[in-house]
Design a protein around this motif. Sequence first.
Motif, PDB file in Angstrom:
ATOM      1  N   GLU A 115       0.790  -1.221   0.046  1.00  0.00           N
ATOM      2  CA  GLU A 115      -0.067   0.049   0.083  1.00  0.00           C
ATOM      3  C   GLU A 115       0.655   1.471   0.022  1.00  0.00           C
ATOM      4  O   GLU A 115       0.458   2.213  -0.715  1.00  0.00           O
ATOM      5  CB  GLU A 115      -0.984   0.105   1.294  1.00  0.00           C
ATOM      6  CG  GLU A 115      -1.759   1.210   1.283  1.00  0.00           C
ATOM      7  CD  GLU A 115      -2.766   1.023   2.475  1.00  0.00           C
ATOM      8  OE1 GLU A 115      -3.589   2.113   2.657  1.00  0.00           O
ATOM      9  OE2 GLU A 115      -2.792   0.133   3.443  1.00  0.00           O
ATOM     10  N   ASP A 116       1.808   1.180   0.849  1.00  0.00           N
ATOM     11  CA  ASP A 116       2.794   2.299   0.777  1.00  0.00           C
ATOM     12  C   ASP A 116       3.542   2.627  -0.613  1.00  0.00           C
ATOM     13  O   ASP A 116       3.618   3.659  -1.025  1.00  0.00           O
ATOM     14  CB  ASP A 116       4.210   2.092   1.827  1.00  0.00           C
ATOM     15  CG  ASP A 116       3.596   2.057   3.182  1.00  0.00           C
ATOM     16  OD1 ASP A 116       2.597   2.629   3.556  1.00  0.00           O
ATOM     17  OD2 ASP A 116       4.100   1.480   4.222  1.00  0.00           O
ATOM     18  N   ILE A 117       3.893   1.420  -1.134  1.00  0.00           N
ATOM     19  CA  ILE A 117       4.455   1.727  -2.461  1.00  0.00           C
ATOM     20  C   ILE A 117       3.447   2.158  -3.542  1.00  0.00           C
ATOM     21  O   ILE A 117       3.814   3.101  -4.376  1.00  0.00           O
ATOM     22  CB  ILE A 117       4.956   0.383  -2.961  1.00  0.00           C
ATOM     23  CG1 ILE A 117       6.368   0.084  -2.048  1.00  0.00           C
ATOM     24  CG2 ILE A 117       5.447   0.319  -4.223  1.00  0.00           C
ATOM     25  CD1 ILE A 117       6.660  -1.318  -2.321  1.00  0.00           C
ATOM     26  N   ARG A 118       2.322   1.687  -3.368  1.00  0.00           N
ATOM     27  CA  ARG A 118       1.189   2.116  -4.306  1.00  0.00           C
ATOM     28  C   ARG A 118       0.984   3.656  -4.137  1.00  0.00           C
ATOM     29  O   ARG A 118       0.857   4.239  -5.281  1.00  0.00           O
ATOM     30  CB  ARG A 118       0.059   1.419  -4.091  1.00  0.00           C
ATOM     31  CG  ARG A 118      -1.153   1.715  -4.987  1.00  0.00           C
ATOM     32  CD  ARG A 118      -1.021   1.130  -6.459  1.00  0.00           C
ATOM     33  NE  ARG A 118      -0.705   2.095  -7.291  1.00  0.00           N
ATOM     34  CZ  ARG A 118       0.134   1.510  -8.363  1.00  0.00           C
ATOM     35  NH1 ARG A 118       0.456   0.474  -8.729  1.00  0.00           N
ATOM     36  NH2 ARG A 118       0.612   2.593  -9.189  1.00  0.00           N
ATOM     37  N   LYS A 119       0.917   4.213  -2.917  1.00  0.00           N
ATOM     38  CA  LYS A 119       0.387   5.452  -2.693  1.00  0.00           C
ATOM     39  C   LYS A 119       1.697   6.339  -3.467  1.00  0.00           C
ATOM     40  O   LYS A 119       1.652   7.322  -3.977  1.00  0.00           O
ATOM     41  CB  LYS A 119       0.343   5.727  -1.389  1.00  0.00           C
ATOM     42  CG  LYS A 119      -0.782   5.459  -0.643  1.00  0.00           C
ATOM     43  CD  LYS A 119      -0.911   5.675   0.822  1.00  0.00           C
ATOM     44  CE  LYS A 119      -2.098   5.184   1.553  1.00  0.00           C
ATOM     45  NZ  LYS A 119      -2.347   5.393   3.050  1.00  0.00           N
ATOM     46  N   MET A 120       3.029   5.995  -3.130  1.00  0.00           N
ATOM     47  CA  MET A 120       4.178   6.607  -3.716  1.00  0.00           C
ATOM     48  C   MET A 120       4.155   6.651  -5.229  1.00  0.00           C
ATOM     49  O   MET A 120       4.339   7.751  -5.933  1.00  0.00           O
ATOM     50  CB  MET A 120       5.414   5.955  -3.101  1.00  0.00           C
ATOM     51  CG  MET A 120       5.668   6.264  -1.690  1.00  0.00           C
ATOM     52  SD  MET A 120       7.304   5.995  -0.893  1.00  0.00           S
ATOM     53  CE  MET A 120       7.183   4.193  -0.936  1.00  0.00           C
ATOM     54  N   LEU A 121       3.862   5.582  -5.799  1.00  0.00           N
ATOM     55  CA  LEU A 121       3.813   5.705  -7.157  1.00  0.00           C
ATOM     56  C   LEU A 121       2.761   6.510  -7.919  1.00  0.00           C
ATOM     57  O   LEU A 121       2.848   6.992  -8.755  1.00  0.00           O
ATOM     58  CB  LEU A 121       3.408   3.985  -7.752  1.00  0.00           C
ATOM     59  CG  LEU A 121       4.929   3.214  -7.580  1.00  0.00           C
ATOM     60  CD1 LEU A 121       4.389   1.604  -8.044  1.00  0.00           C
ATOM     61  CD2 LEU A 121       6.024   3.639  -8.205  1.00  0.00           C
ATOM     62  N   ASP A 122       1.436   6.251  -7.188  1.00  0.00           N
ATOM     63  CA  ASP A 122       0.300   7.275  -7.738  1.00  0.00           C
ATOM     64  C   ASP A 122       0.789   8.753  -7.273  1.00  0.00           C
ATOM     65  O   ASP A 122       0.530   9.448  -8.300  1.00  0.00           O
ATOM     66  CB  ASP A 122      -0.746   6.892  -6.751  1.00  0.00           C
ATOM     67  CG  ASP A 122      -1.541   5.558  -7.089  1.00  0.00           C
ATOM     68  OD1 ASP A 122      -1.145   5.114  -8.157  1.00  0.00           O
ATOM     69  OD2 ASP A 122      -2.361   5.186  -6.284  1.00  0.00           O
ATOM     70  N   ILE A 182       3.604  10.310  -7.954  1.00  0.00           N
ATOM     71  CA  ILE A 182       4.522  10.667  -8.931  1.00  0.00           C
ATOM     72  C   ILE A 182       4.079  10.374 -10.328  1.00  0.00           C
ATOM     73  O   ILE A 182       4.688  10.745 -11.250  1.00  0.00           O
ATOM     74  CB  ILE A 182       5.943  10.277  -8.769  1.00  0.00           C
ATOM     75  CG1 ILE A 182       5.994   8.704  -8.735  1.00  0.00           C
ATOM     76  CG2 ILE A 182       6.454  10.782  -7.299  1.00  0.00           C
ATOM     77  CD1 ILE A 182       7.447   7.986  -8.506  1.00  0.00           C
ATOM     78  N   GLY A 183       2.716   9.782 -10.293  1.00  0.00           N
ATOM     79  CA  GLY A 183       2.281   9.288 -11.639  1.00  0.00           C
ATOM     80  C   GLY A 183       3.036   8.169 -12.318  1.00  0.00           C
ATOM     81  O   GLY A 183       3.045   8.319 -13.729  1.00  0.00           O
ATOM     82  N   VAL A 184       3.310   7.031 -11.814  1.00  0.00           N
ATOM     83  CA  VAL A 184       3.736   5.894 -12.521  1.00  0.00           C
ATOM     84  C   VAL A 184       3.159   4.832 -12.081  1.00  0.00           C
ATOM     85  O   VAL A 184       2.725   4.611 -10.943  1.00  0.00           O
ATOM     86  CB  VAL A 184       5.422   5.859 -11.903  1.00  0.00           C
ATOM     87  CG1 VAL A 184       5.912   4.435 -12.483  1.00  0.00           C
ATOM     88  CG2 VAL A 184       6.339   7.248 -12.348  1.00  0.00           C
ATOM     89  N   GLU A 185       2.686   3.876 -13.064  1.00  0.00           N
ATOM     90  CA  GLU A 185       2.094   2.646 -12.690  1.00  0.00           C
ATOM     91  C   GLU A 185       2.685   1.670 -11.829  1.00  0.00           C
ATOM     92  O   GLU A 185       2.254   1.118 -10.841  1.00  0.00           O
ATOM     93  CB  GLU A 185       1.800   1.898 -14.041  1.00  0.00           C
ATOM     94  CG  GLU A 185       0.748   2.672 -14.920  1.00  0.00           C
ATOM     95  CD  GLU A 185      -0.662   2.862 -14.137  1.00  0.00           C
ATOM     96  OE1 GLU A 185      -0.955   1.529 -13.542  1.00  0.00           O
ATOM     97  OE2 GLU A 185      -1.353   3.802 -14.153  1.00  0.00           O
ATOM     98  N   THR A 186       4.092   1.184 -12.170  1.00  0.00           N
ATOM     99  CA  THR A 186       4.824   0.157 -11.559  1.00  0.00           C
ATOM    100  C   THR A 186       6.192   0.595 -11.102  1.00  0.00           C
ATOM    101  O   THR A 186       6.836   1.397 -11.779  1.00  0.00           O
ATOM    102  CB  THR A 186       5.069  -0.956 -12.503  1.00  0.00           C
ATOM    103  OG1 THR A 186       5.685  -0.754 -13.357  1.00  0.00           O
ATOM    104  CG2 THR A 186       3.684  -1.562 -12.971  1.00  0.00           C
ATOM    105  N   LEU A 187       7.005  -0.163 -10.255  1.00  0.00           N
ATOM    106  CA  LEU A 187       8.385   0.349  -9.946  1.00  0.00           C
ATOM    107  C   LEU A 187       9.405   0.118 -11.418  1.00  0.00           C
ATOM    108  O   LEU A 187      10.112   0.989 -11.418  1.00  0.00           O
ATOM    109  CB  LEU A 187       8.950  -0.766  -8.885  1.00  0.00           C
ATOM    110  CG  LEU A 187       8.360  -0.641  -7.484  1.00  0.00           C
ATOM    111  CD1 LEU A 187       8.576  -1.624  -6.584  1.00  0.00           C
ATOM    112  CD2 LEU A 187       8.776   0.708  -7.087  1.00  0.00           C
ATOM    113  N   ASP A 188       8.813  -0.956 -12.340  1.00  0.00           N
ATOM    114  CA  ASP A 188       9.750  -1.230 -13.235  1.00  0.00           C
ATOM    115  C   ASP A 188       9.576   0.269 -14.267  1.00  0.00           C
ATOM    116  O   ASP A 188      10.486   0.313 -14.942  1.00  0.00           O
ATOM    117  CB  ASP A 188       9.124  -2.292 -14.118  1.00  0.00           C
ATOM    118  CG  ASP A 188       9.383  -3.639 -13.439  1.00  0.00           C
ATOM    119  OD1 ASP A 188      10.436  -3.654 -12.538  1.00  0.00           O
ATOM    120  OD2 ASP A 188       8.846  -4.711 -13.746  1.00  0.00           O
TER     121      ASP A 188
END
Length: 442
Positions: free
Chosen positions: A11-18, A20-26
């Motif tokens: 959930e933390d990772i999802r919030k951070m990606l959202d 900065i406007g990025v779908e996945t870590l890749d």
Amino acid sequence: MTYKYFPQTEEDIRKMLDKIGVETLDDLFAEIPESIRFKGDFQLPSAKSELEVRRYFEELCSKNQPLTVFAGAGVYDHYTPSIVPNIVERSEFLTSYTPYQAEISQGTLHYIFEYQSMMSALTGLPIANASMYDGSTATAEAMLMAFGNAKKADTVLLSSTIDPKIKRVVETYAHFHGVIIDYIKENDGVTDKADLESKLSKGGVAGVIVQQPNYYGNIEDFSGFADLCHDAKALFVINSVASDLALLKPPGEWGADVAVGDGQSLGIPMSYGGPSVGYMCCIEKLMRKMPGRIVGMTKDSRGQRAFVLTLQAREQHIRRQKATSNICSNQSLMALFVTIYLSVMGKEGLKEVAKRSYDGAHYLYDELLKTGKFSAAFNQPFFNEFCVKYTGDVASLQRRLLEHGILCGVRLADDMLMLAVTEKRTKAEIDQLVTLMKEEQS
């Protein structure tokens, strides 16, 4: 994908990606071309138990060949009392907080204060700092101090008898700060005073840096050097092996403005070349030009002794190119190591170490000359390190002695060998070295 030691949840990772406007870590690595991405498996061994890991490193360690060291050139095989590493690991020192918050860093501030006090006594100069990385960078910082202290001068003179490793570091620092480096000639293995006087007379010199004992191990006579420098409005800087100052005339008595050098000789193990610690001491009027930190002693609101960060050139953190220095980390663990060593040894202990090193070197020197295959490289006094000329091939001699577990000095030329002796070398070890050398000659 989750990682065992990362605290972030999915959930933390999802919030951070959202955010900065990025779908996945890749997607964060999308700009890296596929052609240069590693897609295989890492060649890592399978997991091992603690017992297996210990056994692995014991087997690895057994491949090392312990050597009897007769080499120096800036790193010396001195004895480390067992109490030193034991005290270094005490929690009040090892876990002390950064020196900025005095109320929770008394352990760190205390030993830095003691370190400064001891180095001041050893060099004969009133102000000492902490946070020098090693002798080479401390010398380079002294060069920048001289340059920064001068109003118009842009040249710093180095003696040709300074350790080449130190020269290279100084030259690197000078290149990126617009400092001109020029060299004073050497004469029979020591600094040529006449050449120094000639170069100073031309003007534009901000500082002069010499070494004592110098790279060849020779003890130099700096009588009148300070007066020549000061008449030319240049700073006089002396680099010294710290332990040798237990018996040698300290930089302060030579009239030096700045004393720098390496503290490795104060009980720090050779450890394949590091870590070490550099020291820097100076006269009082240069205090604000000095990089690093100065810790002072005071009293708290209850009248109890306390230690505080008294002075630091703050711009070293924020001004980058225009800063007094770019040394920002405290790096004082080795300063603590030296402080404990000096406390344990005391004045008489330091003198005994220096005297035994001196006596051993002179005994070896005399025995080598008696063989008829070695001759003096210089007609100069020396301390615990010296150079000799050899009638045979030095490289071949070193290879043979290495087979017998002896690290036989540093080769300076095909026919010149530099040897060092410390208090750890016994008469039996010295005699064995000489005997093996005789066998090589026969």
